[in-house]
Enzyme design. Structure first.
Site, PDB file in Angstrom:
ATOM      1  N   LYS A 163       0.961  -1.188   0.014  1.00 38.56           N
ATOM      2  CA  LYS A 163       0.034  -0.069  -0.116  1.00 38.56           C
ATOM      3  C   LYS A 163       0.960   1.332   0.090  1.00 38.56           C
ATOM      4  O   LYS A 163       2.114   1.073   0.631  1.00 38.56           O
ATOM      5  CB  LYS A 163      -0.874   0.020   1.330  1.00 38.56           C
ATOM      6  CG  LYS A 163      -2.079   0.743   1.090  1.00 38.56           C
ATOM      7  CD  LYS A 163      -3.293   0.176   0.287  1.00 38.56           C
ATOM      8  CE  LYS A 163      -4.452   1.037  -0.017  1.00 38.56           C
ATOM      9  NZ  LYS A 163      -5.448  -0.152  -0.349  1.00 38.56           N
TER      10      LYS A 163
ATOM     11  N   GLY B 294     -23.799   4.438   1.675  1.00 34.54           N
ATOM     12  CA  GLY B 294     -22.582   4.720   0.791  1.00 34.54           C
ATOM     13  C   GLY B 294     -22.960   4.741  -0.645  1.00 34.54           C
ATOM     14  O   GLY B 294     -23.450   3.573  -0.790  1.00 34.54           O
TER      15      GLY B 294
ATOM     16  N   GLY C 286     -21.025   5.635  -3.253  1.00 41.23           N
ATOM     17  CA  GLY C 286     -20.073   6.185  -4.296  1.00 41.23           C
ATOM     18  C   GLY C 286     -19.891   5.141  -5.140  1.00 41.23           C
ATOM     19  O   GLY C 286     -20.797   4.280  -5.445  1.00 41.23           O
ATOM     20  N   ASN C 287     -18.701   4.739  -5.614  1.00 36.87           N
ATOM     21  CA  ASN C 287     -18.286   3.746  -6.495  1.00 36.87           C
ATOM     22  C   ASN C 287     -18.920   2.408  -6.305  1.00 36.87           C
ATOM     23  O   ASN C 287     -19.647   1.725  -6.980  1.00 36.87           O
ATOM     24  CB  ASN C 287     -16.783   3.642  -6.788  1.00 36.87           C
ATOM     25  CG  ASN C 287     -16.353   2.431  -7.911  1.00 36.87           C
ATOM     26  OD1 ASN C 287     -16.277   1.382  -7.225  1.00 36.87           O
ATOM     27  ND2 ASN C 287     -16.240   2.800  -8.973  1.00 36.87           N
TER      28      ASN C 287
ATOM     29  N   GLY D 198     -20.928   1.493  -3.347  1.00 32.10           N
ATOM     30  CA  GLY D 198     -22.342   1.468  -2.975  1.00 32.10           C
ATOM     31  C   GLY D 198     -23.431   1.394  -4.152  1.00 32.10           C
ATOM     32  O   GLY D 198     -24.273   1.011  -4.347  1.00 32.10           O
ATOM     33  N   TYR D 199     -23.099   2.538  -5.121  1.00 31.39           N
ATOM     34  CA  TYR D 199     -23.840   2.729  -6.209  1.00 31.39           C
ATOM     35  C   TYR D 199     -24.032   1.511  -7.248  1.00 31.39           C
ATOM     36  O   TYR D 199     -24.899   0.883  -7.310  1.00 31.39           O
ATOM     37  CB  TYR D 199     -23.473   3.852  -7.221  1.00 31.39           C
ATOM     38  CG  TYR D 199     -24.139   3.878  -8.531  1.00 31.39           C
ATOM     39  CD1 TYR D 199     -25.515   4.235  -8.405  1.00 31.39           C
ATOM     40  CD2 TYR D 199     -23.625   3.454  -9.541  1.00 31.39           C
ATOM     41  CE1 TYR D 199     -26.363   4.320  -9.397  1.00 31.39           C
ATOM     42  CE2 TYR D 199     -24.464   3.545 -10.726  1.00 31.39           C
ATOM     43  CZ  TYR D 199     -25.812   3.949 -10.803  1.00 31.39           C
ATOM     44  OH  TYR D 199     -26.315   4.108 -11.792  1.00 31.39           O
TER      45      TYR D 199
HETATM   46  P1  NAD Z   1     -16.321   6.679  -2.632  1.00 26.92           P
HETATM   47  O1  NAD Z   1     -15.561   7.906  -2.255  1.00 26.92           O
HETATM   48  O2  NAD Z   1     -16.571   6.577  -4.119  1.00 26.92           O
HETATM   49  O3  NAD Z   1     -17.795   6.673  -2.034  1.00 26.92           O
HETATM   50  C1  NAD Z   1     -17.974   6.736  -0.544  1.00 26.92           C
HETATM   51  C2  NAD Z   1     -19.390   6.967  -0.479  1.00 26.92           C
HETATM   52  O4  NAD Z   1     -19.496   6.997   1.041  1.00 26.92           O
HETATM   53  C3  NAD Z   1     -19.991   8.420  -0.915  1.00 26.92           C
HETATM   54  O5  NAD Z   1     -21.155   8.258  -1.160  1.00 26.92           O
HETATM   55  C4  NAD Z   1     -20.002   9.335   0.615  1.00 26.92           C
HETATM   56  O6  NAD Z   1     -20.978   9.969   0.562  1.00 26.92           O
HETATM   57  C5  NAD Z   1     -20.393   8.385   1.394  1.00 26.92           C
HETATM   58  N1  NAD Z   1     -20.033   8.456   2.874  1.00 26.92           N
HETATM   59  C6  NAD Z   1     -19.161   8.926   3.333  1.00 26.92           C
HETATM   60  N2  NAD Z   1     -19.278   9.427   4.818  1.00 26.92           N
HETATM   61  C7  NAD Z   1     -20.513   8.809   4.910  1.00 26.92           C
HETATM   62  C8  NAD Z   1     -21.234   8.564   6.111  1.00 26.92           C
HETATM   63  N3  NAD Z   1     -20.871   9.021   7.120  1.00 26.92           N
HETATM   64  N4  NAD Z   1     -22.404   7.865   6.006  1.00 26.92           N
HETATM   65  C9  NAD Z   1     -22.913   7.363   4.892  1.00 26.92           C
HETATM   66  N5  NAD Z   1     -22.248   7.757   3.944  1.00 26.92           N
HETATM   67  C10 NAD Z   1     -20.852   8.310   3.736  1.00 26.92           C
HETATM   68  O7  NAD Z   1     -15.522   5.337  -2.162  1.00 26.92           O
HETATM   69  P2  NAD Z   1     -15.712   3.910  -2.937  1.00 26.92           P
HETATM   70  O8  NAD Z   1     -14.688   3.782  -3.701  1.00 26.92           O
HETATM   71  O9  NAD Z   1     -17.221   3.740  -3.004  1.00 26.92           O
HETATM   72  O10 NAD Z   1     -15.173   3.175  -1.514  1.00 26.92           O
HETATM   73  C11 NAD Z   1     -16.130   2.968  -0.390  1.00 26.92           C
HETATM   74  C12 NAD Z   1     -15.368   1.925   0.548  1.00 26.92           C
HETATM   75  O11 NAD Z   1     -15.106   0.882  -0.226  1.00 26.92           O
HETATM   76  C13 NAD Z   1     -14.052   2.446   1.226  1.00 26.92           C
HETATM   77  O12 NAD Z   1     -14.048   2.110   2.555  1.00 26.92           O
HETATM   78  C14 NAD Z   1     -12.910   1.755   0.179  1.00 26.92           C
HETATM   79  O13 NAD Z   1     -11.772   1.680   0.594  1.00 26.92           O
HETATM   80  C15 NAD Z   1     -13.861   0.461  -0.188  1.00 26.92           C
HETATM   81  N6  NAD Z   1     -13.158  -0.225  -1.234  1.00 26.92           N
HETATM   82  C16 NAD Z   1     -13.452   0.429  -2.571  1.00 26.92           C
HETATM   83  C17 NAD Z   1     -12.879  -0.222  -3.735  1.00 26.92           C
HETATM   84  C18 NAD Z   1     -12.961   0.399  -4.999  1.00 26.92           C
HETATM   85  O14 NAD Z   1     -12.844  -0.187  -5.914  1.00 26.92           O
HETATM   86  N7  NAD Z   1     -13.436   1.559  -4.994  1.00 26.92           N
HETATM   87  C19 NAD Z   1     -12.254  -1.526  -3.548  1.00 26.92           C
HETATM   88  C20 NAD Z   1     -12.270  -2.112  -2.208  1.00 26.92           C
HETATM   89  C21 NAD Z   1     -12.524  -1.488  -1.041  1.00 26.92           C
END
Ligand code: NAD
Length: 434
Positions: free
Chosen positions: A129, A245, A247-248, A250-251
């Site tokens: 990392k 959530g 974001g990427n 959750g959506y």
């Molecule tokens: P992102 O930044 O695209 O989305 C995060 C979402 O969480 C946003 O919608 C934000 O508004 C929401 N959020 C933030 N604080 C919040 C709260 N207090 N209550 C409710 N919602 C809240 O990030 P992502 O890429 O979707 O990643 C989300 C999680 O998944 C992180 O923990 C990340 O480490 C993990 N993750 C992501 C990936 C990936 O490929 N993107 C892979 C493995 C793990």
């Protein structure tokens, strides 16, 4: 030291102690908890102390200060790390995060968890990392490019397609990967697209990467449900789901789950949430988020209310520690899919596991992203490209295989899926350690 700090205003004082004193930082807690899980699992497997130390200590920890010229001509120094945890199974693999509150311990914890995640997924990778202490929103685009290139130049001698393969993480994007790869290739004097993953498709990125983590999580959930249906666990035909959530991760989880018949009754982001017993209109929520900055329409709910809903499946896909000592007793969902990294605190996890909740652990549930990164790496090394359908099919096969190994171990040893996943990973890693 403390006297000097009194000069800070109270916010800075708090911030200093919360984030810059590693003894108190969330990163330190995260590292302790990852190491405790490995130790507990390894002790249960009767591994000796030396082997446990080898599983815990990172093989390399590169720490550096990067100086870049800002747009106004001044120089600014940024602290950064690349931590290479374990390479028994293959090159180190893991993202690079740009965050104002990242600390060394957090980067090390995430590198450690990458070793476990890659092993659970059956990938030929170890864990690594990277991180830079920076708020990218405070940089101009050209400053961000300078910093990204400076980082790539600093780690160039310790990475490579068969050594260490970085990728995006929090606040880093395909564009940032393209700057880093470009800088790296200039230094080594040849093309090496497989050294970075999460690149734009035009630079050798893989189709299907954007949706991969959400899609992989859905495959894990479907695998779980088909196992549970062979037991006396009570499940409705169309299970209800709440996703925290938007974001990427959750959506795409919510969207793809809806497409295959799950009823996603609630979603939320950092600002607010929506509840709809007939299923949330995800397109409307996304449109609202883009246009008004909030997903809300109709019946709004708070994040706390979402977590406490009486649904079949709860999917925390926002940030770490969202389910904690304050709300763990109110969680009603029988199944929890950990799509964020570390969304349940250690205390909440232990409490909910004792309550017989079925928890799909993050090291398995969100590994779809690193699996498609692996597919991108394979394509880059081989120089040919798969269609999106081919990528999605391979992801499905690999997620199902990873779930099967976890489930089998869990049943065999009568242990929760999280502990079983760590045991599967540790078995695979130690069998490759000489
Ligand atoms: P992102 O930044 O695209 O989305 C995060 C979402 O969480 C946003 O919608 C934000 O508004 C929401 N959020 C933030 N604080 C919040 C709260 N207090 N209550 C409710 N919602 C809240 O990030 P992502 O890429 O979707 O990643 C989300 C999680 O998944 C992180 O923990 C990340 O480490 C993990 N993750 C992501 C990936 C990936 O490929 N993107 C892979 C493995 C793990």
């Amino acid at each position: 030291m403390r006297d000097g700090l009194k000069k800070y205003n109270s916010y800075n004082y708090y911030k200093f102690y919360k984030y810059y004193n590693p003894m108190d930082s969330p990163g330190k807690k995260m590292l302790e908890s990852a190491q405790a899980l490995i130790t507990k699992t390894a002790e249960g497997m009767k591994l000796n102390r030396e082997m446990i130390n080898r599983l815990i200590e990172p093989e390399f920890a590169h720490e550096f200060a990067l100086t870049i010229t800002m747009d106004n001509g001044s120089k600014k120094v940024f602290k950064g790390w690349r931590i290479q945890h374990n390479s028994a199974l293959g090159p180190y693999k893991g993202g690079i995060r740009f965050h104002p509150e990242t600390v060394r311990e957090e980067v090390q914890a995430l590198a450690t968890l990458m070793s476990i995640k890659c092993a659970v997924a059956g990938l030929p990778y170890g864990g690594g990392k990277g991180g830079i202490v920076v708020d990218p929103k405070k940089l101009s685009k050209i400053e961000l490019e300078r910093l990204s290139r400076a980082f790539a130049a600093r780690i160039a001698h310790v990475i490579g397609e068969d050594i260490d393969v970085p990728a995006p993480d929090v606040n880093t994007t395909p564009e940032i990967m393209s700057w880093m790869l470009d800088e790296y290739q200039k230094i080594i004097g040849k093309k090496s697209p497989a050294t970075f993953t999460g690149k734009p498709v035009s630079m050798g990125g893989s189709l299907g990467r954007t949706e991969a983590t959400g899609r992989g999580g859905l495959f894990a959930l479907q695998s779980l449900l088909s196992k549970l249906r062979t037991t006396n666990y009570k499940l409705p035909t169309n299970p209800t789901v709440a996703v925290q959530g938007f974001g990427n991760v959750g959506y795409y989880f919510a969207k793809l789950a809806t497409n295959v018949g799950f009823k996603v009754v609630a979603i939320s982001d950092s600002r607010s949430g929506v509840y709809d017993k007939n299923g949330v209109d995800l397109d409307r929520a996304l449109k609202n988020k883009k246009e008004k900055g909030t997903v809300s329409y109709g019946k709004t709910i708070t994040n706390e209310e979402l977590l406490e809903l009486d649904v079949d499946v709860l999917v925390p896909a926002a940030l770490e520690n969202m389910v904690n000592e304050k709300n763990m007793t109110k969680i009603k969902a029988g199944i929890i899919v950990e799509m964020a990294n570390g969304p349940l605190t250690k205390e909440a996890y232990e409490y909910l596991a004792k309550k017989d909740k079925v928890i799909v652990p993050d090291v398995l549930a969100n590994s779809g992203g690193v699996i498609v990164s692996y597919l991108e790496w394979v394509q880059g090394k081989a120089g040919f490209w798969w269609s999106e359908k081919e990528v999605n099919n391979k992801l499905k096969v690999m997620m199902e295989r990873a779930f099967e190994a976890d489930w089998k171990k869990s049943v065999e040893k009568k242990i929760p899926l999280k502990q079983a996943a760590f045991e599967v990973a540790i078995e695979r890693i130690t069998s490759a350690m000489v």
